[in-house]
Design a protein around this motif. Sequence first.
Motif, PDB file in Angstrom:
ATOM      1  N   GLU A  41       0.823  -1.215   0.000  1.00 13.15           N
ATOM      2  CA  GLU A  41       0.000   0.000   0.000  1.00 13.15           C
ATOM      3  C   GLU A  41       0.854   1.260   0.000  1.00 13.15           C
ATOM      4  OE1 GLU A  41      -2.842  -0.043  -0.895  1.00 13.15           O
ATOM      5  OE2 GLU A  41      -3.608  -2.028  -0.377  1.00 13.15           O
ATOM      6  N   HIS A  42       1.963   1.229   0.726  1.00 12.85           N
ATOM      7  CA  HIS A  42       2.774   2.445   0.829  1.00 12.85           C
ATOM      8  C   HIS A  42       3.491   2.786  -0.483  1.00 12.85           C
ATOM      9  CE1 HIS A  42       4.582   5.643   3.241  1.00 12.85           C
ATOM     10  NE2 HIS A  42       5.689   5.438   2.533  1.00 12.85           N
ATOM     11  N   TYR A  43       3.926   1.752  -1.200  1.00 15.09           N
ATOM     12  CA  TYR A  43       4.688   1.987  -2.436  1.00 15.09           C
ATOM     13  C   TYR A  43       3.970   1.414  -3.659  1.00 15.09           C
ATOM     14  CZ  TYR A  43       8.606   3.433   0.536  1.00 15.09           C
ATOM     15  OH  TYR A  43       9.402   4.087   1.436  1.00 15.09           O
ATOM     16  N   ARG A  44       2.663   1.398  -3.603  1.00 16.67           N
ATOM     17  CA  ARG A  44       1.831   0.768  -4.631  1.00 16.67           C
ATOM     18  C   ARG A  44       2.230   1.151  -6.059  1.00 16.67           C
ATOM     19  NH1 ARG A  44      -3.279  -1.500  -5.662  1.00 16.67           N
ATOM     20  NH2 ARG A  44      -3.639  -2.193  -3.539  1.00 16.67           N
ATOM     21  N   GLU A  45       2.464   2.442  -6.292  1.00 18.80           N
ATOM     22  CA  GLU A  45       2.740   2.909  -7.669  1.00 18.80           C
ATOM     23  C   GLU A  45       4.025   2.301  -8.246  1.00 18.80           C
ATOM     24  OE1 GLU A  45       4.163   7.182  -7.711  1.00 18.80           O
ATOM     25  OE2 GLU A  45       3.764   6.958  -5.576  1.00 18.80           O
ATOM     26  N   TYR A  46       4.898   1.772  -7.387  1.00 20.02           N
ATOM     27  CA  TYR A  46       6.165   1.199  -7.870  1.00 20.02           C
ATOM     28  C   TYR A  46       6.092  -0.322  -8.007  1.00 20.02           C
ATOM     29  CZ  TYR A  46       8.053   5.712  -6.424  1.00 20.02           C
ATOM     30  OH  TYR A  46       8.301   7.053  -6.277  1.00 20.02           O
ATOM     31  N   LEU A  47       4.943  -0.906  -7.674  1.00 15.55           N
ATOM     32  CA  LEU A  47       4.867  -2.369  -7.577  1.00 15.55           C
ATOM     33  C   LEU A  47       3.891  -2.969  -8.589  1.00 15.55           C
ATOM     34  CD1 LEU A  47       4.959  -2.599  -3.669  1.00 15.55           C
ATOM     35  CD2 LEU A  47       6.822  -3.077  -5.286  1.00 15.55           C
ATOM     36  N   PRO A  48       4.088  -4.254  -8.945  1.00 16.42           N
ATOM     37  CA  PRO A  48       3.278  -4.879  -9.994  1.00 16.42           C
ATOM     38  C   PRO A  48       1.913  -5.341  -9.483  1.00 16.42           C
ATOM     39  CG  PRO A  48       4.864  -6.455  -9.153  1.00 16.42           C
ATOM     40  CD  PRO A  48       5.098  -5.178  -8.405  1.00 16.42           C
ATOM     41  N   VAL A  49       1.133  -4.417  -8.916  1.00 21.67           N
ATOM     42  CA  VAL A  49      -0.187  -4.778  -8.392  1.00 21.67           C
ATOM     43  C   VAL A  49      -1.257  -3.891  -9.031  1.00 21.67           C
ATOM     44  CG1 VAL A  49       0.626  -5.638  -6.154  1.00 21.67           C
ATOM     45  CG2 VAL A  49       0.098  -3.212  -6.423  1.00 21.67           C
ATOM     46  N   THR A  50      -2.488  -4.386  -9.019  1.00 19.78           N
ATOM     47  CA  THR A  50      -3.616  -3.593  -9.512  1.00 19.78           C
ATOM     48  C   THR A  50      -4.660  -3.529  -8.392  1.00 19.78           C
ATOM     49  OG1 THR A  50      -4.849  -5.506 -10.297  1.00 19.78           O
ATOM     50  CG2 THR A  50      -3.269  -4.526 -11.841  1.00 19.78           C
ATOM     51  N   GLU A  51      -5.790  -2.848  -8.681  1.00 15.13           N
ATOM     52  CA  GLU A  51      -6.853  -2.784  -7.655  1.00 15.13           C
ATOM     53  C   GLU A  51      -7.403  -4.180  -7.387  1.00 15.13           C
ATOM     54  OE1 GLU A  51      -8.221  -0.885 -10.971  1.00 15.13           O
ATOM     55  OE2 GLU A  51      -6.112  -0.587 -10.483  1.00 15.13           O
ATOM     56  N   LYS A  52      -7.216  -5.104  -8.347  1.00 18.03           N
ATOM     57  CA  LYS A  52      -7.760  -6.454  -8.191  1.00 18.03           C
ATOM     58  C   LYS A  52      -6.867  -7.370  -7.361  1.00 18.03           C
ATOM     59  CE  LYS A  52     -10.355  -6.785 -12.549  1.00 18.03           C
ATOM     60  NZ  LYS A  52      -9.460  -6.235 -13.592  1.00 18.03           N
ATOM     61  N   THR A  53      -5.617  -6.969  -7.155  1.00 14.34           N
ATOM     62  CA  THR A  53      -4.690  -7.855  -6.435  1.00 14.34           C
ATOM     63  C   THR A  53      -5.143  -8.021  -4.979  1.00 14.34           C
ATOM     64  OG1 THR A  53      -2.934  -6.886  -7.777  1.00 14.34           O
ATOM     65  CG2 THR A  53      -2.254  -8.276  -5.922  1.00 14.34           C
ATOM     66  N   PRO A  54      -5.344  -9.257  -4.522  1.00 12.33           N
ATOM     67  CA  PRO A  54      -5.701  -9.460  -3.106  1.00 12.33           C
ATOM     68  C   PRO A  54      -4.438  -9.294  -2.244  1.00 12.33           C
ATOM     69  CG  PRO A  54      -5.569 -11.575  -4.260  1.00 12.33           C
ATOM     70  CD  PRO A  54      -5.233 -10.527  -5.264  1.00 12.33           C
ATOM     71  N   VAL A  55      -4.344  -8.157  -1.598  1.00 15.29           N
ATOM     72  CA  VAL A  55      -3.115  -7.850  -0.855  1.00 15.29           C
ATOM     73  C   VAL A  55      -3.029  -8.665   0.439  1.00 15.29           C
ATOM     74  CG1 VAL A  55      -1.846  -6.040   0.375  1.00 15.29           C
ATOM     75  CG2 VAL A  55      -2.959  -5.532  -1.816  1.00 15.29           C
ATOM     76  N   VAL A  56      -1.946  -9.438   0.549  1.00 14.84           N
ATOM     77  CA  VAL A  56      -1.686 -10.194   1.776  1.00 14.84           C
ATOM     78  C   VAL A  56      -0.513  -9.517   2.467  1.00 14.84           C
ATOM     79  CG1 VAL A  56      -1.083 -12.421   2.764  1.00 14.84           C
ATOM     80  CG2 VAL A  56      -2.405 -12.318   0.641  1.00 14.84           C
ATOM     81  N   THR A  57      -0.769  -8.967   3.641  1.00 10.51           N
ATOM     82  CA  THR A  57       0.308  -8.250   4.329  1.00 10.51           C
ATOM     83  C   THR A  57       0.317  -8.565   5.817  1.00 10.51           C
ATOM     84  OG1 THR A  57       1.242  -6.071   4.823  1.00 10.51           O
ATOM     85  CG2 THR A  57      -1.158  -6.182   4.643  1.00 10.51           C
TER      86      THR A  57
END
Length: 356
Positions: free
Chosen positions: A8-24
């Motif tokens: 979430e903090h560096y989202r724009e630099y990472l290969p994720v989209t709004e659909k990615t189920p974020v596991v943190t």
Amino acid sequence: MHWPGVIEHYREYLPVTEKTPVVTLLEGNTPLIFARNLSQEFEGKIQVYLKYEGLNPTGSFKDRGMTVAISCALERGAKAIMCASTGNTSASAAAYAAKSRLNCIVLIPEGAIALGKLSQALLHGAKVIAIKGNFDEALNLVKEITSKYPIALVNSLNPDRIEGQKTAAFEICDVLGTSPDYQALPVGNAGNITAYWKGYREYKEKGKTENLPRILGFQAWGAAPLVEGHPIKYPETLATAIRIGNPARGEEALKASEESGGLIEKISDEEIIKAYKILARKEGIFVEPASAISLAGIIKLYKRGYFLKSSTSVVKVVCILTGHGLKDPERAIKESSRPKIIPPTEEAVLEVAGYL
Ligand SMILES: *Cc1c(COP(=O)(O)O)cnc(C)c1O
């Protein structure tokens, strides 16, 4: 401020989209500690900062890569993950797999992983399998198996791991307000050195920093394929996290050190243990032996006059402390003298404490 984890903090630099189920597990945001006592020992010529990655949720930097690798694997529909591990990858994979209800299989070299790491993988419920062989053999098996079966590979060969791990470089720059002059870190399978170099370059390209650090990678004496120039069949070192003879990202590690104007060097186990004790006794920071190689390398280079050629008068050096000391309590006890056993009297206590 609430810290949401590295995705979430560096989202724009990472290969994720709004659909990615974020596991943190809210990994990242680890402290960058100024090592005042150590810096004094370098006669004011070096300012040493310690990036304490041992404070990640499972006790090592592997969590930064695992949050991305697991989230992306889930998005692709994975039901199971697999890795080979010298210990910390398995601890991290097991924890993130538990959180996301994925099956987790880990292959470890028998008898060669530290107790803390093994206990984590076991308790998180991973299927832990020990092979009569070393890490490199375990990784070859994992590559074979994951290419044939629907199981996602989560070793740092997986590019999502590198993406997550590069966020540590961002954090260092965000705290310092610039990139450091030098960055020192241990090199095992060479995923992390690859990740840091990628992170620093991306931050510069985005205009977040003006410079790039020189990357100083350190391998253990008996497990230094990148220094020797060929794979090591039977790698040996007490720093089990970097006991690797044929690094998967070796070419990229060499490129990071060359492009940045840094180097890759080998360090003896004695030097590692010396630095391990210095970090604990002079800075109050407990790391596992592999992590101490960052400082051991800086001490070695300093003695050789390496930093004198730098143009700036005081150089900023960041040492990456990759894993927590509690991972390998047996080593800490082995390197210390046992407590004295005495009768339960005031006199006896004061005598041992040096007050009588
Ligand atoms: C994994 C690990 C390393 C080595 O990192 P690579 O990416 O394999 O080079 C160093 N220290 C610790 C504590 C680790 O867990």
